[in-house]
Design a protein around this motif. Structure first.
Motif, PDB file in Angstrom:
ATOM      1  N   LEU A  55       0.823  -1.204   0.000  1.00 26.58           N
ATOM      2  CA  LEU A  55       0.000   0.000   0.000  1.00 26.58           C
ATOM      3  C   LEU A  55       0.860   1.257   0.000  1.00 26.58           C
ATOM      4  N   GLN A  56       0.483   2.223  -0.833  1.00 22.11           N
ATOM      5  CA  GLN A  56       1.045   3.570  -0.789  1.00 22.11           C
ATOM      6  C   GLN A  56      -0.111   4.521  -0.492  1.00 22.11           C
ATOM      7  N   VAL A  57      -0.082   5.130   0.675  1.00 25.32           N
ATOM      8  CA  VAL A  57      -1.138   6.051   1.094  1.00 25.32           C
ATOM      9  C   VAL A  57      -0.929   7.376   0.366  1.00 25.32           C
ATOM     10  N   HIS A  58      -1.994   7.906  -0.228  1.00 26.82           N
ATOM     11  CA  HIS A  58      -1.897   9.144  -1.006  1.00 26.82           C
ATOM     12  C   HIS A  58      -2.624  10.260  -0.261  1.00 26.82           C
ATOM     13  N   THR A  59      -2.018  11.430  -0.195  1.00 28.37           N
ATOM     14  CA  THR A  59      -2.650  12.575   0.464  1.00 28.37           C
ATOM     15  C   THR A  59      -2.801  13.737  -0.506  1.00 28.37           C
ATOM     16  N   GLY A 113      -3.932  17.638   0.350  1.00 25.84           N
ATOM     17  CA  GLY A 113      -4.410  18.555   1.368  1.00 25.84           C
ATOM     18  C   GLY A 113      -4.775  17.789   2.625  1.00 25.84           C
ATOM     19  N   ASN A 114      -6.032  17.900   3.059  1.00 25.59           N
ATOM     20  CA  ASN A 114      -6.504  17.185   4.238  1.00 25.59           C
ATOM     21  C   ASN A 114      -7.161  15.857   3.905  1.00 25.59           C
ATOM     22  N   GLN A 115      -7.077  15.436   2.644  1.00 23.72           N
ATOM     23  CA  GLN A 115      -7.658  14.154   2.253  1.00 23.72           C
ATOM     24  C   GLN A 115      -6.614  13.054   2.285  1.00 23.72           C
ATOM     25  N   VAL A 116      -7.029  11.875   2.758  1.00 27.52           N
ATOM     26  CA  VAL A 116      -6.168  10.701   2.813  1.00 27.52           C
ATOM     27  C   VAL A 116      -6.840   9.602   1.993  1.00 27.52           C
ATOM     28  N   LEU A 117      -6.149   9.133   0.966  1.00 27.73           N
ATOM     29  CA  LEU A 117      -6.686   8.126   0.059  1.00 27.73           C
ATOM     30  C   LEU A 117      -5.945   6.820   0.309  1.00 27.73           C
ATOM     31  N   LEU A 118      -6.684   5.748   0.621  1.00 29.56           N
ATOM     32  CA  LEU A 118      -6.066   4.476   0.930  1.00 29.56           C
ATOM     33  C   LEU A 118      -6.995   3.334   0.542  1.00 29.56           C
ATOM     34  N   ALA A 119      -6.493   2.107   0.644  1.00 31.67           N
ATOM     35  CA  ALA A 119      -7.273   0.954   0.201  1.00 31.67           C
ATOM     36  C   ALA A 119      -6.923  -0.258   1.039  1.00 31.67           C
ATOM     37  N   SER A 120      -7.812  -1.242   1.048  1.00 34.40           N
ATOM     38  CA  SER A 120      -7.556  -2.520   1.703  1.00 34.40           C
ATOM     39  C   SER A 120      -7.384  -3.595   0.635  1.00 34.40           C
ATOM     40  N   SER A 121      -6.902  -4.748   1.049  1.00 38.02           N
ATOM     41  CA  SER A 121      -6.556  -5.799   0.098  1.00 38.02           C
ATOM     42  C   SER A 121      -7.741  -6.283  -0.722  1.00 38.02           C
ATOM     43  N   ASP A 122      -8.958  -6.189  -0.181  1.00 38.19           N
ATOM     44  CA  ASP A 122     -10.120  -6.719  -0.889  1.00 38.19           C
ATOM     45  C   ASP A 122     -10.612  -5.811  -2.004  1.00 38.19           C
ATOM     46  N   GLY A 123      -9.944  -4.670  -2.236  1.00 36.77           N
ATOM     47  CA  GLY A 123     -10.343  -3.787  -3.327  1.00 36.77           C
ATOM     48  C   GLY A 123     -11.204  -2.615  -2.902  1.00 36.77           C
TER      49      GLY A 123
END
Length: 381
Positions: free
Chosen positions: A64-68, A70-80
């Motif tokens: 996983l590479q967490v993307h930011t 501004g104040n938003q955090v974009l992330l994902a789990s293994s199940d899609g």
């Protein structure tokens, strides 16, 4: 260490070659047992950081590479499942599912998000729904880069593909001679001005994002050794960047800095780490394979300091935040070290499942994600 994988573009031919490659993978993955980390002293708590919020997603078993933004955090789990959170309070701003397990993600530009599935599909999402899917001919472990109305994808075989952000149509593809084995971890892919900069084997390569034409190449490290595992020189995700100068790590080989205006190598020094780097205007920071944390002088590559207080703790890549260098470890601890000398400033706890990605900063909030899917946010008191 990260496990090598057979590349989708050029595999060893014949049954014996395939078995040999598999044996190399197993040998590298098993290896000698890691020494047990020393007990940590009591937390010094020199910064005074408090937990601001905590939410839970699904488990994370991919790079996983967490993307930011501004104040938003974009992330994902293994199940899609792909989720956007508000770093100020942990509120969920958006959620979508690609309906398949992931191998890479997440990239985004505030409108479109993109991930890659284990079935080698690039999937773009917007407004909680899937926009398009594009099948790749190879695996990818690197989060797509979404920029300029396009989605750029770095393949595990060191290919680069540009897709139309609106419909997923292929715009261009850049292929390189690949190796039989590649790393199951994210590589280098970022924009620097009007240039797309990617890690291809042991080189930083500048590419024209409109045509896929190579503009320059700068070697961080060269292949060495007598077998496929020893010759791995992939660049690891997480770079230090100050203006046009980008510093990167070649897996267990070297660290180096490149001036991307001309593609000139400033310096390269031997190093034995597997995770990425971070930098400020003075130093470059990273963790070696044994858990030693290093600082190199950014201008010359000379060692500024080294600490072994976290030795054998299987550290993430670093984040430079305030006066700290922040790293997570495989026990779920988050360590804040002094940028000046590597001394301990603070230590934070999570759920004990291990930190799954390099920590990130969104606004004034430190965000870390665990293997169990815990998302923890911290702020100074």
């Amino acid at each position: 260490m990260s496990r090598p994988s057979t590349s989708g573009a050029r595999r060893p031919t014949g049954l014996l070659a395939l078995l040999a490659a598999a044996a190399l993978v197993v040998g590298c993955a098993s290896g000698s047992p890691r020494p047990k980390p020393a007990e940590l002293p009591p937390n010094v708590d020199l910064i005074g950081v408090r937990q601001a919020w905590h939410v839970t997603l699904g488990p994370i078993a991919f790079p996983l590479q967490v993307h930011t933004l501004g104040n938003q955090v974009l992330l994902a789990s293994s199940d899609g499942t792909v989720v956007t959170l508000d770093a100020r309070n942990g509120a969920e701003l958006g959620r979508a599912s690609v309906g398949a397990p992931l191998s890479a993600g997440v990239g985004g530009d505030g409108r479109t998000a993109a991930v890659v599935t284990r079935a080698n599909e690039v999937v773009a999402l917007a407004g909680g729904r899937v926009l398009w899917r594009h099948r790749l001919p190879t695996q990818s472990y690197t989060a797509p880069l979404v920029a300029g109305g396009r989605v750029f994808v770095l393949g595990a075989d060191r290919s680069l593909t540009a897709l139309d952000g609106g419909n997923g149509a292929k715009l261009w593809n850049l292929e390189r001679q690949s190796e039989p084995l590649v790393l199951r971890q994210a590589g280098v892919l970022l924009p620097v001005g009007n240039t797309l900069v990617a890690g291809l084997a042991g080189r930083l390569v500048g590419v024209d994002p409109d045509q896929g034409r190579v503009l320059w190449e700068a070697p961080i490290a060269a292949a060495r050794g007598t077998n496929d595992v020893e010759r791995l020189v992939d660049l690891a995700a997480g770079v230090g960047r100050e203006g046009p100068v980008v510093c990167a790590r070649a897996f267990q080989t070297a660290v180096g800095c490149v001036d991307t205006t001309q593609g000139n190598l400033r310096w390269s020094k031997p190093a034995n780490g597997a995770t990425g780097l971070a930098s400020d205007d003075k130093n470059l920071y990273g963790a070696e394979a044994d858990g030693s944390v290093m600082a190199w002088t950014a201008a010359t590559g000379e060692r500024a300091w080294q600490t072994e207080r976290l030795k054998w703790r299987e550290l993430t890549g670093p984040l430079v935040l305030g006066r700290s260098v922040v790293l997570g470890d495989s026990t779920g601890l988050v360590h804040l070290l002094s940028r000046q000398d590597g001394s301990a400033l603070d230590r934070l706890t999570t759920d004990g499942s291990g930190i799954a990605a390099t920590p990130v900063a969104a606004g004034n909030t430190l965000v870390v994600v665990t293997r169990a899917g815990g998302v923890y946010a911290y702020r100074p008191d």
